[in-house]
Design a protein around this motif. Structure first.
Motif, mmCIF file in Angstrom:
data_model
loop_
_atom_site.group_PDB
_atom_site.id
_atom_site.type_symbol
_atom_site.label_atom_id
_atom_site.label_comp_id
_atom_site.label_asym_id
_atom_site.label_seq_id
_atom_site.Cartn_x
_atom_site.Cartn_y
_atom_site.Cartn_z
ATOM 1 N N LEU A 272 -11.657 5.102 -6.949
ATOM 2 C CA LEU A 272 -11.483 6.416 -6.339
ATOM 3 C C LEU A 272 -11.405 6.257 -4.836
ATOM 4 N N ALA A 273 -10.442 6.884 -4.212
ATOM 5 C CA ALA A 273 -10.289 6.866 -2.757
ATOM 6 C C ALA A 273 -10.368 5.473 -2.165
ATOM 7 N N GLY A 274 -9.948 4.482 -2.942
ATOM 8 C CA GLY A 274 -9.926 3.120 -2.404
ATOM 9 C C GLY A 274 -11.285 2.487 -2.248
ATOM 10 N N LEU A 275 -12.294 2.984 -2.983
ATOM 11 C CA LEU A 275 -13.624 2.389 -2.859
ATOM 12 C C LEU A 275 -13.703 1.125 -3.711
ATOM 13 N N THR A 276 -12.929 0.134 -3.367
ATOM 14 C CA THR A 276 -12.877 -1.103 -4.118
ATOM 15 C C THR A 276 -13.599 -2.214 -3.375
ATOM 16 N N ARG A 277 -13.872 -3.290 -4.070
ATOM 17 C CA ARG A 277 -14.574 -4.405 -3.457
ATOM 18 C C ARG A 277 -13.765 -5.008 -2.317
ATOM 19 N N HIS A 278 -14.464 -5.510 -1.333
ATOM 20 C CA HIS A 278 -13.764 -6.076 -0.184
ATOM 21 C C HIS A 278 -13.082 -7.395 -0.539
ATOM 22 N N LYS A 279 -13.423 -7.983 -1.700
ATOM 23 C CA LYS A 279 -12.844 -9.267 -2.080
ATOM 24 C C LYS A 279 -11.483 -9.128 -2.755
ATOM 25 N N ALA A 280 -11.097 -7.915 -3.091
ATOM 26 C CA ALA A 280 -9.813 -7.714 -3.760
ATOM 27 C C ALA A 280 -9.182 -6.413 -3.276
ATOM 28 N N ASN A 281 -7.914 -6.486 -2.909
ATOM 29 C CA ASN A 281 -7.186 -5.307 -2.452
ATOM 30 C C ASN A 281 -6.085 -5.005 -3.464
ATOM 31 N N PRO A 282 -6.283 -3.983 -4.305
ATOM 32 C CA PRO A 282 -5.303 -3.713 -5.362
ATOM 33 C C PRO A 282 -3.923 -3.360 -4.838
ATOM 34 N N VAL A 283 -3.856 -2.666 -3.708
ATOM 35 C CA VAL A 283 -2.548 -2.301 -3.164
ATOM 36 C C VAL A 283 -1.764 -3.553 -2.786
ATOM 37 N N GLU A 284 -2.442 -4.515 -2.190
ATOM 38 C CA GLU A 284 -1.786 -5.773 -1.829
ATOM 39 C C GLU A 284 -1.261 -6.503 -3.057
ATOM 40 N N LEU A 285 -1.957 -6.375 -4.192
ATOM 41 C CA LEU A 285 -1.501 -7.040 -5.415
ATOM 42 C C LEU A 285 -0.129 -6.518 -5.834
ATOM 43 N N TYR A 286 0.074 -5.220 -5.706
ATOM 44 C CA TYR A 286 1.371 -4.632 -6.082
ATOM 45 C C TYR A 286 2.468 -5.085 -5.116
ATOM 46 N N VAL A 287 2.162 -5.119 -3.838
ATOM 47 C CA VAL A 287 3.163 -5.541 -2.852
ATOM 48 C C VAL A 287 3.519 -7.012 -3.066
ATOM 49 N N LYS A 288 2.493 -7.851 -3.269
ATOM 50 C CA LYS A 288 2.749 -9.269 -3.520
ATOM 51 C C LYS A 288 3.553 -9.463 -4.797
ATOM 52 N N HIS A 289 3.293 -8.618 -5.781
ATOM 53 C CA HIS A 289 4.045 -8.748 -7.028
ATOM 54 C C HIS A 289 5.496 -8.341 -6.832
ATOM 55 N N ALA A 290 5.729 -7.301 -6.052
ATOM 56 C CA ALA A 290 7.109 -6.917 -5.757
ATOM 57 C C ALA A 290 7.827 -8.051 -5.037
ATOM 58 N N GLN A 291 7.119 -8.732 -4.147
ATOM 59 C CA GLN A 291 7.702 -9.902 -3.468
ATOM 60 C C GLN A 291 7.993 -11.005 -4.473
ATOM 61 N N ARG A 292 7.131 -11.133 -5.470
ATOM 62 C CA ARG A 292 7.347 -12.122 -6.536
ATOM 63 C C ARG A 292 8.598 -11.774 -7.336
ATOM 64 N N LEU A 293 8.745 -10.492 -7.664
ATOM 65 C CA LEU A 293 9.920 -10.057 -8.402
ATOM 66 C C LEU A 293 11.196 -10.285 -7.596
ATOM 67 N N LYS A 294 11.128 -10.003 -6.304
ATOM 68 C CA LYS A 294 12.284 -10.229 -5.437
ATOM 69 C C LYS A 294 12.667 -11.708 -5.448
ATOM 70 N N LYS A 295 11.674 -12.578 -5.329
ATOM 71 C CA LYS A 295 11.939 -14.019 -5.300
ATOM 72 C C LYS A 295 12.589 -14.475 -6.612
ATOM 73 N N GLN A 296 12.201 -13.811 -7.705
ATOM 74 C CA GLN A 296 12.750 -14.142 -9.019
ATOM 75 C C GLN A 296 14.162 -13.576 -9.201
ATOM 76 N N GLY A 297 14.610 -12.787 -8.232
ATOM 77 C CA GLY A 297 15.928 -12.182 -8.328
ATOM 78 C C GLY A 297 15.951 -10.892 -9.080
ATOM 79 N N LEU A 298 14.762 -10.298 -9.222
ATOM 80 C CA LEU A 298 14.633 -9.061 -9.974
ATOM 81 C C LEU A 298 14.526 -7.848 -9.065
#
Length: 293
Positions: free
Chosen positions: A267-293
């Motif tokens: 809720l409202a981004g109250l997540t652990r400081h050791k993991a940033n879920p938003v960054e996971l989605y951005v990194k995954h989009a970069q992964r998809l781009k690298k794969q040509g997707l």
């Protein structure tokens, strides 16, 4: 704004049970669409029945995929589904692989949810408690649709619950096995019928006192309580889905220190400081781009 995540195909985010696009200031994928757009991605969010079977929601998703393809001129889409949204995305990819470039499961119950099993056992079919619970949860799904301002869609809470049990998902997997691991806890095929498959998820770790800002999140505390009902994946679950049950295709990681709702930045981004879920989605989009997707 950058172009680090400008994937070849649009990204379509697929919500889970009782999900929505936006209700007032609240987004189901909290801050995720915006972060992906800032990184250059073209992003859409599906609008599906808040509570229904995987197949019913999957058919709704296929209609929206066709609409996006017509609107953008793209040939395919990248589907990222959270929770039941992963099963919904898997259905669409299995039925229309020519329209789907990739399926990414985020905290998806790809082998069922032990919590759903417990709930199913608690309600004897046809008895009053089941009927009352079904009516209330179906009405809740309808309310979510109304206040989100989206078109009215059918709701059926019991079909949703049955679709998430181990038995229900096992039957679903017999018909749509693409990307599933052959061994428990393993990885599945990375590519099936031209569709790439990925997954990631989290588990609840440590004591409540180690939770940082999550200590203030009532939904995390609820997930922590629900986690105690698991047996097969006790201490290896996010409160709603077990770690190995979430595996599909290429498993990026299945033990991020996040509960079931942390993976959509609630809720409202109250997540652990050791993991940033938003960054996971951005990194995954970069992964998809690298794969040509």
């Amino acid at each position: 704004m950058t172009d680090t995540a400008n994937t070849q195909y649009p990204i379509l985010l697929v919500h889970g049970l009782f999900g929505f696009d936006r209700i007032g200031p609240f987004n189901y994928f909290n801050g995720i669409k915006e972060a992906l757009q800032r990184a250059g991605a073209s992003v859409f969010i599906a609008s599906l029945s808040a509570a229904h079977s995987n197949e019913t929601r999957g058919e709704q998703l296929l209609v929206q995929i066709a609409r996006i393809l017509q609107q953008t001129g793209a040939r395919r889409v990248n589907l990222i589904g959270h929770s039941q949204g992963a099963l919904t995305a898997r259905y669409a990819a299995a039925v229309a692989p020519e329209s789907v470039a990739s399926v990414t499961s985020v905290s998806g119950p790809n082998h069922g949810s032990e919590l759903a099993d417990r709930l199913r056992l608690a309600f004897i079919p046809g008895k009053l408690p089941e009927k009352v619970a079904a009516s209330l949860t179906t009405a809740f799904g309808t309310l979510i649709t109304i206040i989100s301002g989206k078109p009215q869609l059918p709701q059926h809470a019991l079909q949703a619950l049955n679709a998430l049990t181990s038995e229900g998902v096992a039957a679903f997997n017999l018909k749509y096995p693409q990307g599933l691991p052959n061994t428990w806890g393993g990885m599945g095929a990375a590519k099936v019928n031209g569709v790439f498959y990925y997954s990631w998820s989290g588990i609840i770790k440590g004591s409540l006192l180690s939770e940082s800002m999550n200590l203030l999140d009532p939904m995390h505390n609820a997930c922590r309580l629900l986690a105690t009902f698991f047996t097969t994946e006790y201490k290896e679950n996010d409160g709603l889905v077990g770690r190995f049950s979430s595996h599909l295709g290429t498993v990026i990681q299945s033990d991020y220190p996040m509960d079931h709702l942390d993976t959509i930045n609630h809720l409202a981004g109250l997540t652990r400081h050791k993991a940033n879920p938003v960054e996971l989605y951005v990194k995954h989009a970069q992964r998809l781009k690298k794969q040509g997707l």
